[in-house]
Design a protein around this motif. Sequence first.
Motif, mmCIF file in Angstrom:
data_model
loop_
_atom_site.group_PDB
_atom_site.id
_atom_site.type_symbol
_atom_site.label_atom_id
_atom_site.label_comp_id
_atom_site.label_asym_id
_atom_site.label_seq_id
_atom_site.Cartn_x
_atom_site.Cartn_y
_atom_site.Cartn_z
ATOM 1 N N ARG A 1 0.793 -8.207 4.409
ATOM 2 C CA ARG A 1 1.642 -7.127 4.264
ATOM 3 C C ARG A 1 3.235 -7.337 3.831
ATOM 4 O O ARG A 1 4.048 -6.576 3.147
ATOM 5 N N HIS B 1 0.894 -1.139 -0.026
ATOM 6 C CA HIS B 1 -0.083 0.120 -0.124
ATOM 7 C C HIS B 1 0.784 1.383 -0.157
ATOM 8 O O HIS B 1 0.623 2.064 0.882
ATOM 9 N N GLY C 1 -11.896 2.263 11.323
ATOM 10 C CA GLY C 1 -12.212 1.549 10.024
ATOM 11 C C GLY C 1 -12.561 2.776 9.063
ATOM 12 O O GLY C 1 -12.813 2.438 7.994
ATOM 13 N N ARG D 1 -13.332 7.583 18.043
ATOM 14 C CA ARG D 1 -13.224 7.708 16.642
ATOM 15 C C ARG D 1 -14.171 6.706 15.858
ATOM 16 O O ARG D 1 -14.162 5.406 16.609
ATOM 17 N N LEU D 2 -14.598 6.881 14.769
ATOM 18 C CA LEU D 2 -15.429 5.669 13.902
ATOM 19 C C LEU D 2 -14.097 4.814 13.363
ATOM 20 O O LEU D 2 -13.817 5.274 12.299
ATOM 21 N N HIS E 1 -8.642 7.958 6.288
ATOM 22 C CA HIS E 1 -7.438 7.549 5.627
ATOM 23 C C HIS E 1 -6.528 8.704 5.616
ATOM 24 O O HIS E 1 -7.142 10.002 5.061
ATOM 25 N N ARG F 1 -10.352 -1.515 -1.477
ATOM 26 C CA ARG F 1 -10.170 -2.505 -0.591
ATOM 27 C C ARG F 1 -11.371 -2.682 0.157
ATOM 28 O O ARG F 1 -11.945 -3.947 0.198
#
Length: 432
Positions: free
Chosen positions: A391, A232, A306, A303-304, A309, A318
């Motif tokens: 990863r 990524h 997920g 925080r929400l 970004h 994704r």
Amino acid sequence: MSKQAVLKLDDQEYTFPTIEGVEHEKAVDFRTLRSASGYVSYDEGYGNTGSCQSEITFIDGEIGILRYRGIPIEQLAKNSDFIESSYMLLYGDLPTQAERDRFSGLIKDHAAVSPLMANALKGFPSDAPPMGILGSMLGAMSCYNQDIATNNRVTDLENFDAAAATAIAQTATSAALAYRVTRGLEGNQPDPSLSFQDNFLHMMFSEPGKPYVAIPEVSRALDLMLLLHADHEQNCSTSTVRMVASGGANLFASVSAGAAALWGPAHGGANMAVIKMLEEIKESGDDGSKFIDEAKSGKSGKRLMGFGHRVYKNFDPRAKIIGQACEELLAKLGIDDPCLDIARHLEQAALADDYFISRNLYPNVDFYSGIVLRALGIPADMFTVMFAIGRMPGWVANWREIAMNPKGKINRPRQVYQGPALRDYTPVAERG
Ligand code: SDX
């Protein structure tokens, strides 16, 4: 001739060349800024700073594009698998059948960890976090594979194929051992007759006299999850791998640093944080509406998870693929997970809420990952470990890109000092 950037400072003008990427990203080449002007650029968090020119992965966060070596993630998710995409990340192109067979064979041949290393595992406390164990084992690989981890670039590149296969294979083996040891269970030896993902599930779940039996839907879902996490661009952990590699450190030392960076809840730890959040919402009897209000208020520090970004200011591609796979997997396995209903409600509510829209906050790779992993029988304390298994090819590919650059320099950012100005030492009798 590339476009020129002109900087006016202290009545002087400084000209800098620009760089344009294959997908037309643009950068001002500031490599002479300090020697020319005495100034350094300042960009806390590096959100506006290109640390390298890389050929591995391309992301366009504005429109939600992700490509491995130029191939869209949607095509790879549909047509490829983790081993094939890993080969391409490492070596640049999709493998021929012979190349794939050799690569897959190398991974199988290097899957067993040294018995000494397996024994060292037993020294961890039974409540040790599996991610802490994995990071230790990745670093320890340079002790048990000294011939291919010499910190001599020429030697380490000559042995790259073996070191890469060892890192990819033994991350999965070490992960399964970390799971078994923290449950007081004996480890399972790798089974070369199985696919990469089925071998991992075998090493995790086979019991004496009761071997793990592969389930096609589970195998495909796990393979997809690993593929989607494979690389990524210059995220926190991958940049850490490059930082360590730039000093000449061997592959295992570099990826163990990457694992440490991945562990944080703002990065690879978010998938665990999402499931914890969904469980708390479920236990509270809330359908998610109350939680969203709290996450928006910022007061509770909630925080929400997920969502949001550093790069995607649109849907993380994704997240769309995993969300779809999540629905299909739970339907095929006949699993009714209330957390999926809550996740869907949160997504729909947040995507219609100006707080999230105005801040370009969309679901990221972690939002549905935990629900899929749980459906595969993976416990929450192993979620970030699963991210690391996925990863690893990206970390290894970035280590190789650094190692193969003969002009590469050690990464050494500058700073702006804001501490005490010049002052003299005072004897302890004169203090306080
Ligand atoms: C990964 O970099 C990568 O590529 C990473 C990754 C990979 O594959 O390697 O994609 C994997 O790490 C995905 C991200 C996983 N992390 C989470 O899901 C944790 C929750 N997300 C947030 O912590 C946050 O969105 C970050 C850390 C992901 C990004 O943070 P930014 O871009 O630095 O945003 P910010 O912290 O500056 O916030 C901007 C605003 C703030 O509000 P205001 O001060 O403007 O009022 O948005 C708010 C933040 O409070 N905000 C959120 C939020 N994320 C940001 N509000 C509620 N919920 C959130 N999740």
